[in-house]
Design a protein around this motif. Structure first.
Motif, PDB file in Angstrom:
ATOM      1  N   UNK A  85     -84.853  50.295  -7.730  1.00 45.53           N
ATOM      2  CA  UNK A  85     -84.774  49.755  -9.178  1.00 45.53           C
ATOM      3  C   UNK A  85     -84.647  51.108 -10.016  1.00 45.53           C
ATOM      4  N   UNK A  86     -83.605  51.188 -10.593  1.00 35.25           N
ATOM      5  CA  UNK A  86     -83.463  52.357 -11.525  1.00 35.25           C
ATOM      6  C   UNK A  86     -83.367  51.985 -12.942  1.00 35.25           C
ATOM      7  N   UNK A  87     -84.435  52.573 -13.757  1.00 37.04           N
ATOM      8  CA  UNK A  87     -84.521  52.150 -15.073  1.00 37.04           C
ATOM      9  C   UNK A  87     -83.554  52.782 -16.022  1.00 37.04           C
ATOM     10  N   UNK A  88     -82.661  52.281 -16.933  1.00 40.01           N
ATOM     11  CA  UNK A  88     -81.930  52.665 -17.780  1.00 40.01           C
ATOM     12  C   UNK A  88     -82.226  52.295 -19.185  1.00 40.01           C
ATOM     13  N   UNK A  89     -83.181  52.698 -19.893  1.00 40.48           N
ATOM     14  CA  UNK A  89     -83.788  52.042 -21.114  1.00 40.48           C
ATOM     15  C   UNK A  89     -82.738  52.384 -22.198  1.00 40.48           C
ATOM     16  N   UNK A  90     -82.038  53.566 -22.058  1.00 38.05           N
ATOM     17  CA  UNK A  90     -81.167  53.869 -23.280  1.00 38.05           C
ATOM     18  C   UNK A  90     -79.907  53.132 -23.204  1.00 38.05           C
ATOM     19  N   UNK A  91     -79.545  52.519 -22.275  1.00 35.74           N
ATOM     20  CA  UNK A  91     -78.443  51.759 -22.124  1.00 35.74           C
ATOM     21  C   UNK A  91     -78.278  50.067 -22.333  1.00 35.74           C
ATOM     22  N   UNK A  92     -77.213  49.885 -23.186  1.00 39.76           N
ATOM     23  CA  UNK A  92     -77.104  48.573 -23.394  1.00 39.76           C
ATOM     24  C   UNK A  92     -76.893  47.583 -22.000  1.00 39.76           C
ATOM     25  N   UNK A  93     -77.409  46.577 -21.950  1.00 39.97           N
ATOM     26  CA  UNK A  93     -77.070  45.779 -20.587  1.00 39.97           C
ATOM     27  C   UNK A  93     -75.683  45.191 -20.600  1.00 39.97           C
ATOM     28  N   UNK A  94     -75.152  44.722 -21.720  1.00 37.85           N
ATOM     29  CA  UNK A  94     -73.772  44.176 -21.817  1.00 37.85           C
ATOM     30  C   UNK A  94     -72.789  45.340 -21.530  1.00 37.85           C
ATOM     31  N   UNK A  95     -72.879  46.605 -22.113  1.00 37.08           N
ATOM     32  CA  UNK A  95     -71.960  47.731 -21.821  1.00 37.08           C
ATOM     33  C   UNK A  95     -72.164  47.990 -20.332  1.00 37.08           C
ATOM     34  N   UNK A  96     -73.514  48.301 -19.853  1.00 42.46           N
ATOM     35  CA  UNK A  96     -73.526  48.592 -18.184  1.00 42.46           C
ATOM     36  C   UNK A  96     -73.006  47.642 -17.420  1.00 42.46           C
ATOM     37  N   UNK A  97     -73.157  46.194 -17.693  1.00 44.01           N
ATOM     38  CA  UNK A  97     -72.838  45.338 -16.907  1.00 44.01           C
ATOM     39  C   UNK A  97     -71.301  45.367 -16.715  1.00 44.01           C
ATOM     40  N   UNK A  98     -70.389  45.615 -18.083  1.00 50.61           N
ATOM     41  CA  UNK A  98     -68.848  45.756 -18.085  1.00 50.61           C
ATOM     42  C   UNK A  98     -68.524  46.731 -17.284  1.00 50.61           C
ATOM     43  N   UNK A  99     -69.274  48.126 -17.355  1.00 44.60           N
ATOM     44  CA  UNK A  99     -68.753  49.022 -16.487  1.00 44.60           C
ATOM     45  C   UNK A  99     -69.148  49.101 -14.997  1.00 44.60           C
ATOM     46  N   UNK A 100     -69.999  48.323 -14.486  1.00 42.98           N
ATOM     47  CA  UNK A 100     -70.380  48.155 -13.084  1.00 42.98           C
ATOM     48  C   UNK A 100     -69.328  47.307 -12.637  1.00 42.98           C
ATOM     49  N   UNK A 101     -68.965  45.972 -13.625  1.00 45.47           N
ATOM     50  CA  UNK A 101     -67.931  45.127 -13.057  1.00 45.47           C
ATOM     51  C   UNK A 101     -66.469  45.806 -12.853  1.00 45.47           C
ATOM     52  N   UNK A 102     -66.231  46.725 -13.766  1.00 46.81           N
ATOM     53  CA  UNK A 102     -65.037  47.433 -13.623  1.00 46.81           C
ATOM     54  C   UNK A 102     -65.020  48.405 -12.297  1.00 46.81           C
ATOM     55  N   UNK A 103     -65.982  48.892 -12.209  1.00 48.28           N
ATOM     56  CA  UNK A 103     -66.182  49.978 -10.962  1.00 48.28           C
ATOM     57  C   UNK A 103     -66.296  49.275  -9.737  1.00 48.28           C
ATOM     58  N   UNK A 104     -66.664  48.030  -9.659  1.00 53.57           N
ATOM     59  CA  UNK A 104     -66.698  47.026  -8.657  1.00 53.57           C
ATOM     60  C   UNK A 104     -65.356  46.367  -8.172  1.00 53.57           C
ATOM     61  N   UNK A 105     -64.556  46.600  -9.305  1.00 55.98           N
ATOM     62  CA  UNK A 105     -63.181  45.808  -8.904  1.00 55.98           C
ATOM     63  C   UNK A 105     -63.331  44.224  -9.526  1.00 55.98           C
ATOM     64  N   UNK A 106     -64.281  44.074 -10.305  1.00 54.70           N
ATOM     65  CA  UNK A 106     -64.529  42.721 -10.747  1.00 54.70           C
ATOM     66  C   UNK A 106     -63.783  42.436 -12.116  1.00 54.70           C
ATOM     67  N   UNK A 107     -63.434  41.204 -12.358  1.00 58.42           N
ATOM     68  CA  UNK A 107     -62.710  40.850 -13.673  1.00 58.42           C
ATOM     69  C   UNK A 107     -63.738  40.501 -14.699  1.00 58.42           C
ATOM     70  N   UNK A 108     -63.607  41.296 -15.935  1.00 58.54           N
ATOM     71  CA  UNK A 108     -64.472  40.990 -16.911  1.00 58.54           C
ATOM     72  C   UNK A 108     -63.672  40.198 -18.265  1.00 58.54           C
ATOM     73  N   UNK A 109     -64.196  39.283 -18.664  1.00 61.25           N
ATOM     74  CA  UNK A 109     -63.786  38.424 -19.685  1.00 61.25           C
ATOM     75  C   UNK A 109     -64.202  38.548 -21.043  1.00 61.25           C
ATOM     76  N   UNK A 110     -63.540  38.027 -21.942  1.00 62.50           N
ATOM     77  CA  UNK A 110     -64.206  38.079 -23.373  1.00 62.50           C
ATOM     78  C   UNK A 110     -63.650  39.204 -23.985  1.00 62.50           C
ATOM     79  N   UNK A 111     -62.868  40.004 -23.545  1.00 66.74           N
ATOM     80  CA  UNK A 111     -62.564  41.226 -24.155  1.00 66.74           C
ATOM     81  C   UNK A 111     -61.115  41.433 -24.896  1.00 66.74           C
ATOM     82  N   UNK A 112     -60.450  40.076 -25.118  1.00 67.28           N
ATOM     83  CA  UNK A 112     -59.097  39.851 -25.829  1.00 67.28           C
ATOM     84  C   UNK A 112     -59.263  39.241 -27.296  1.00 67.28           C
TER      85      UNK A 112
END
Length: 360
Positions: A85-112
């Protein structure tokens, strides 16, 4: 001394107390599986979730992630079924989730959607923070250009446009930055000074704001003063190219008439020319954008004068729709967006207004 105190406390504790004290602060939280077989949980500011990701992917995508994750992976210390477990208290969950999805090749929705500018900006902030700009270059292009492709013709508010410009700047996307600043010029009538407030979350330099304001003001002035001149009648006794044309001026006919002026006012929905582009004492409800003004000019159509252009020749002229469309194109060319390279270099407002030939 501290170790002794800790040991004594542990011996006197009940089994349930011991178990509770050994639990991670995020234990029991619902995991979001970006990578189902990941060996890391990222625990952000959102108290109800943690993101399961692959350290292999993150550390190879970002030197920043490598610095944060590598110390936690001593040989043989990590079991596959117990992610670190890596704590990232200064980072927003939503933005970090989107970043991780992009790096892992997953599709993110709701950005249009029309309100997606704020989310795209937050994604850009975290991509820049974790130094993933280069590896996510194509994804960044897709985010920005996809937004403009769908909503570029809509009536977007200044705050959304400035967020898109800031996102393009952080993502090093020159085309996206040019599009965003172009829409800031043609799509808004508000003053840009509001973007310079200290509490604004995406502050631009004063020179950038001045360049945008001056480009917009120049285009507005061209419409206000040059558009009426297209309908100025010409007398054959008046020679513009003559060095001494006083005699021609004296003999020229008084052939002014108001058909073209009335056509302009009708098209723009005003009683007097020029129209007000921004609210003022005389026009408190004015909110005319350059985008609307350019479209008005394109749709004016042919305007024939009601009386002969020149009584000496009897010729009757007017302003053709093709001439008006050419004028609209001239105005639009004045509204090109700013160059990202020049803005990044801290170029002065005077130079920012000019067309850049260096960063292509």
């Amino acid at each position: 001394m501290s170790r002794t105190t800790s040991s004594t406390t542990a011996r006197s504790a009940t089994p349930s107390t011991m178990e509770s004290s050994m639990m991670s602060p995020s234990q029991g939280l619902e995991p979001i599986n970006v990578a189902a077989d990941g060996d890391v949980y990222l625990v952000c500011d959102e108290p109800a979730v943690k993101i399961r990701v692959s350290s292999f992917i993150l550390t190879r995508a970002s030197t920043e992630f490598a610095v944060r994750l590598t110390p936690h992976f001593i040989a043989g210390s990590v079991k596959p079924d117990h992610p670190v477990e890596i704590p990232l208290p200064a980072d927003s969950y939503g933005a970090m989730r989107d970043l991780c999805d992009l790096l892992h090749g997953n599709t993110i929705t709701g950005v249009s959607g029309p309100k997606a500018a704020a989310r795209i900006y937050k994604i850009a902030v975290v991509i820049d923070k974790y130094r993933c700009t280069k590896i996510l270059d194509l994804q960044a292009q897709g985010l920005l250009l996809g937004y403009w492709d769908k909503y570029g013709q809509g009536n977007l508010i200044l705050s959304a446009l400035s967020r898109m410009a800031a996102a393009a700047y952080l993502l090093d996307q020159a085309r996206g930055f040019s599009l965003a600043t172009h829409h800031m010029i043609v799509g808004t009538a508000e003053l840009y000074s509001g973007l310079l407030k200290p509490d604004h979350d995406h502050i631009f330099s004063v020179d950038t704001m001045l360049a945008l304001e001056e480009k917009r003001a120049a285009a507005q002035a061209k419409i206000a003063y040059r558009l009426p001149q297209l309908g100025m009648p010409i007398c054959s006794f008046y020679d513009d190219e003559s060095e001494d044309d006083m005699g021609d001026r004296q003999n020229a006919c008084d052939n002014w008439e108001g058909s073209y002026h009335r056509a302009m006012c009708k098209t723009f929905g005003v009683n007097f020319w020029p129209p007000s582009f921004q609210p003022s004492k005389d026009a408190p409800d004015a909110n005319l954008t350059l985008s609307n003004a350019i479209e008005f000019i394109r749709t004016m159509g042919d305007c024939r004068f009601e009386k002969p252009t020149c009584i000496h020749t009897g010729e009757r002229k007017g302003v053709s729709s093709s001439k008006l469309r050419d004028f609209a194109k001239e105005v639009e060319r004045m509204c090109d967006g700013l160059c990202l390279g020049c803005v990044a270099e801290g170029t002065s407002a005077v130079k920012l207004k000019e067309k850049c030939l260096r960063h292509v």
